[in-house]
Write a protein that holds these residues in place. Structure first.
Motif, mmCIF file in Angstrom:
data_model
loop_
_atom_site.group_PDB
_atom_site.id
_atom_site.type_symbol
_atom_site.label_atom_id
_atom_site.label_comp_id
_atom_site.label_asym_id
_atom_site.label_seq_id
_atom_site.Cartn_x
_atom_site.Cartn_y
_atom_site.Cartn_z
ATOM 1 N N GLU A 169 1.050 -1.105 -0.071
ATOM 2 C CA GLU A 169 -0.161 -0.167 -0.175
ATOM 3 C C GLU A 169 0.682 1.607 -0.440
ATOM 4 O O GLU A 169 1.892 1.101 0.128
ATOM 5 N N PRO A 170 0.182 2.402 -0.018
ATOM 6 C CA PRO A 170 1.411 3.728 -0.810
ATOM 7 C C PRO A 170 1.607 4.459 0.547
ATOM 8 O O PRO A 170 1.291 3.793 1.334
ATOM 9 N N VAL A 171 2.852 4.379 0.850
ATOM 10 C CA VAL A 171 3.657 4.570 1.993
ATOM 11 C C VAL A 171 3.944 6.581 2.163
ATOM 12 O O VAL A 171 3.696 7.122 1.261
ATOM 13 N N ASP A 172 3.994 6.762 3.352
ATOM 14 C CA ASP A 172 3.311 8.323 3.503
ATOM 15 C C ASP A 172 5.066 9.104 3.421
ATOM 16 O O ASP A 172 6.196 8.035 3.576
ATOM 17 N N ALA A 173 5.246 10.086 2.174
ATOM 18 C CA ALA A 173 6.844 9.970 2.059
ATOM 19 C C ALA A 173 7.423 10.257 3.048
ATOM 20 O O ALA A 173 9.073 10.436 2.917
ATOM 21 N N VAL A 174 7.128 10.788 4.000
ATOM 22 C CA VAL A 174 7.720 11.015 4.888
ATOM 23 C C VAL A 174 8.445 9.723 5.564
ATOM 24 O O VAL A 174 9.484 9.898 6.519
ATOM 25 N N ASP A 175 7.788 7.922 5.276
ATOM 26 C CA ASP A 175 7.972 7.327 5.788
ATOM 27 C C ASP A 175 9.094 6.089 5.133
ATOM 28 O O ASP A 175 9.654 5.328 4.948
ATOM 29 N N PHE A 176 9.610 7.138 3.814
ATOM 30 C CA PHE A 176 10.563 6.985 3.118
ATOM 31 C C PHE A 176 12.156 6.930 3.367
ATOM 32 O O PHE A 176 12.183 8.484 2.854
#
Length: 381
Positions: A249-256
């Motif tokens: 599922e899509p990950v929040d950008a801050v969690d990349f």
């Protein structure tokens, strides 16, 4: 033997080389010859014995330097003919490197005016001088950008021949500034960044628990062709790899971040933890610039490629990292790159990285925030 170009016909006598090498005149004399008799420098450069045991020899490099330093039409024609001569040598030792060197030196000059006549003759299938002029054309395209005749017609001729460089545009994108700047000095190597150097130059991004959770849920995808294309600019370094992952599922950008990357199960990141893998935000053009350097210079032991081919493999690697089809126009690829998120890593020594001369690693998250690509390389003496 191909006919000489219009510009060089007045000074060309024959491409028959002198049979025995002689000692070069001193530099003052060579400078005078470059200004008054460049034909003499051309013949000195193509003497068969001068290149033994390699055609990429100091004497020839000096002669090329004087020819390309003389901006007259005759001197330019002489330098181009040295490049074409190297192309005709084919597989001879150092011939490809000499051809690339001549093109590089010609494009380092402030003006392209004296080069224009060499594109009035159309490309010809099977003519090795076409390869030299194709390299020269696309070195010029990266340096200046080209939009006038005869360049457009010559590019169209390359496209009809199916020449690989014809995929590149004659435009020169602002996106390519880092590639241009890093191509002026041959012999440049990428230096490994320590974490403190990385964080001094790039915005840091901290690890998160959500990033680690997303990484553990990722599925590794195998795509050998895409991986091979992604590492092509890095292929002459000691070790390189490209890996691809899909998130459920899509990950929040801050969690990349480092927590996500070290949880992927990536072989090239084995041994790192979120706290030991230094990760920072960067931009796509920064990534392209660093891919270009080893493609152009070859690392510790490789010879590298001509600048035109370095540009080609860098762009194709960027397409592979973004999983774009080669039918996508480069302008559209630049826009797509801005929609991805790019990370630069400072990995340090591990089972994969030598931790010596050049350690390089990047990660990219696609606009859907469900697909991650990692590319890494390391080099040592």
């Amino acid at each position: 033997m191909p006919e000489p170009t219009t510009a060089s016909a007045a000074t060309t006598t024959t491409d028959t080389a002198i049979s025995t090498a002689t000692a070069l005149p001193n530099d003052a004399s060579l400078r005078v010859y470059a200004a008054t008799d460049p034909e003499r420098l051309y013949h000195l450069a193509v003497e068969p014995a001068r290149g033994a045991p390699t055609w990429y020899a100091p004497d020839i490099l000096k002669l090329v330097e004087f020819l390309t330093g003389g901006h007259s039409q005759a001197a330019t024609d002489g330098a181009v003919r040295v490049g074409e001569h190297a192309a005709r040598l084919g597989e001879a030792a150092g011939a490809a490197a000499l051809m690339a060197h001549v093109a590089h030196e010609l494009v380092r000059r402030p003006s392209s005016a004296a080069l224009r006549p060499h594109f009035e003759r159309p490309p010809v299938a099977g003519d090795p001088t076409t390869e030299f002029r194709a390299c020269l054309l696309h070195e010029m395209a990266l340096r200046w950008g080209l939009r006038d005749e005869p360049y457009v017609t010559f590019q169209a001729g390359l496209r009809e021949l199916g020449h690989p460089l014809s995929w590149l545009p004659l435009a020169s994108f602002h996106f390519e500034n880092a590639m241009r700047q890093r191509s002026w000095t041959k012999g440049t190597m990428l230096s490994s960044l320590r974490p403190e150097q990385l964080y001094a130059a790039y915005p840091a991004i901290p690890p998160t628990d959500a990033g680690a959770e997303a990484g553990r849920a990722a599925r590794r995808e195998t795509d050998e062709r895409r991986a091979e294309t992604a590492v092509a600019p890095l292929a002459e370094l000691g070790r390189c790899a490209a890996e691809f992952f899909t998130l459920p599922e899509p990950v929040d950008a801050v969690d990349f971040n480092s927590a996500l990357l070290t949880s992927l199960g990536s072989p090239c990141l084995t041994g790192f933890t979120p706290d030991t893998l230094a990760v920072a935000h960067t931009t796509a053009d920064d990534v392209a610039g660093d891919l270009f350097v080893p493609a152009f210079d070859g690392g510790m032991w490789g010879d590298g490629r001509p600048r035109a081919y370095s540009r080609l493999v860098t762009w194709r690697a960027m397409y592979a990292l973004m999983d774009l089809d080669l039918s996508v126009e480069l302008g559209d690829a630049v826009r797509a790159a801005a929609e991805h998120r790019w990370l630069r890593l400072a990995p340090g020594r591990s089972d994969f990285f030598f931790g010596d001369l050049s350690d390089l690693a990047f990660a990219v998250l696609d606009p859907t925030r469900t697909r991650v690509a990692v590319v890494a390389a390391t080099d040592t003496d």
